[in-house]
Design a protein around this motif. Structure first.
Motif, PDB file in Angstrom:
ATOM      1  N   GLY A  33       0.795  -1.223   0.000  1.00  8.13           N
ATOM      2  CA  GLY A  33       0.000   0.000   0.000  1.00  8.13           C
ATOM      3  C   GLY A  33       0.828   1.273   0.000  1.00  8.13           C
ATOM      4  O   GLY A  33       0.310   2.357  -0.272  1.00  8.13           O
ATOM      5  N   ASP A  37      -2.525   1.763  -4.702  1.00  3.08           N
ATOM      6  CA  ASP A  37      -3.831   1.715  -4.078  1.00  3.08           C
ATOM      7  C   ASP A  37      -4.251   0.247  -4.048  1.00  3.08           C
ATOM      8  O   ASP A  37      -4.459  -0.369  -5.093  1.00  3.08           O
ATOM      9  N   SER A  40      -7.083  -1.125  -6.070  1.00  6.10           N
ATOM     10  CA  SER A  40      -6.987  -1.178  -7.536  1.00  6.10           C
ATOM     11  C   SER A  40      -6.202  -2.403  -8.015  1.00  6.10           C
ATOM     12  O   SER A  40      -6.125  -2.659  -9.219  1.00  6.10           O
TER      13      SER A  40
END
Length: 195
Positions: A33, A37, A40
């Protein structure tokens, strides 16, 4: 699909089959992370019937993967097989610098293909043009020839790198599991500044 990378140890593991170990990993424990993201991240599923022709242009070994290890090629580390010979997981050299571009370019993809007059799924573990290199060799995992691995063998070291899994065994390699990425990055170069 759980893919681990410990940047300090420069090693990773790809869990091709779901098991109890995968349940203890969560994205909250991953440094991925810090770069992407996490919502996604995906492993796309693509129908590409023409990929079968590319696979047919590659050499199909007569020996199984288990028979070929330490004879036709050597393993970088070790890849876990079940009693029947199906590959459960891949241990590999993997650093943050290797993993992050693979994730960014979605090298991990699941293709629905037609090959050898049957329906198969191909899980790529590298860029597809490297997977489909005509110098790579396809090894069956068992004599049933319902699951295979694509191996790139370094001509100097004779070390084989697994580039893809080809499978007609959705019971062993469930599509839902393979399509759900869980990239566990530990000891990232960016993680030292985190609280």
């Amino acid at each position: 699909m759980l893919i681990t990378c410990d940047n300090n140890m420069q090693m990773g593991y790809i869990y091709l089959m779901p098991n109890e170990t995968t349940a203890e990993y969560t994205l909250e424990k991953s440094d991925i992370g810090l770069y992407y993201d996490v919502n996604s991240l995906s492993i796309p599923r693509i129908k590409w019937l023409g990929m079968g022709q590319s696979l047919s242009n590659m050499r199909l070994a007569t020996k199984t993967y288990r028979e070929a290890v330490d004879n036709a090629f050597h393993c970088e580390y070790w890849n876990d097989l079940d009693n029947a010979g199906y590959m459960m997981g891949i241990e590999l050299y993997l650093t943050e610098e290797v993993l992050l571009p693979l994730v960014a370019h979605q090298a991990f993809k699941l293709y629905d293909i037609r090959w050898r007059n049957s329906d198969f799924r191909v899980l790529t573990l590298d860029a597809y043009h490297d997977v489909l290199n005509k110098d790579n060799i396809i090894y069956p995992l068992t004599l049933e020839k319902d699951a295979f691995v694509v191996i790139a063998i370094d001509p100097l070291s004779q070390v084989g790198k697994i580039m893809a899994l080809i499978s007609a065994r959705d019971d062993l390699y469930p599509i839902d599991y393979l399509q759900k990425p869980l990239f566990m990055l530990a000891n990232s170069s960016r993680s030292f500044g985190r609280e």
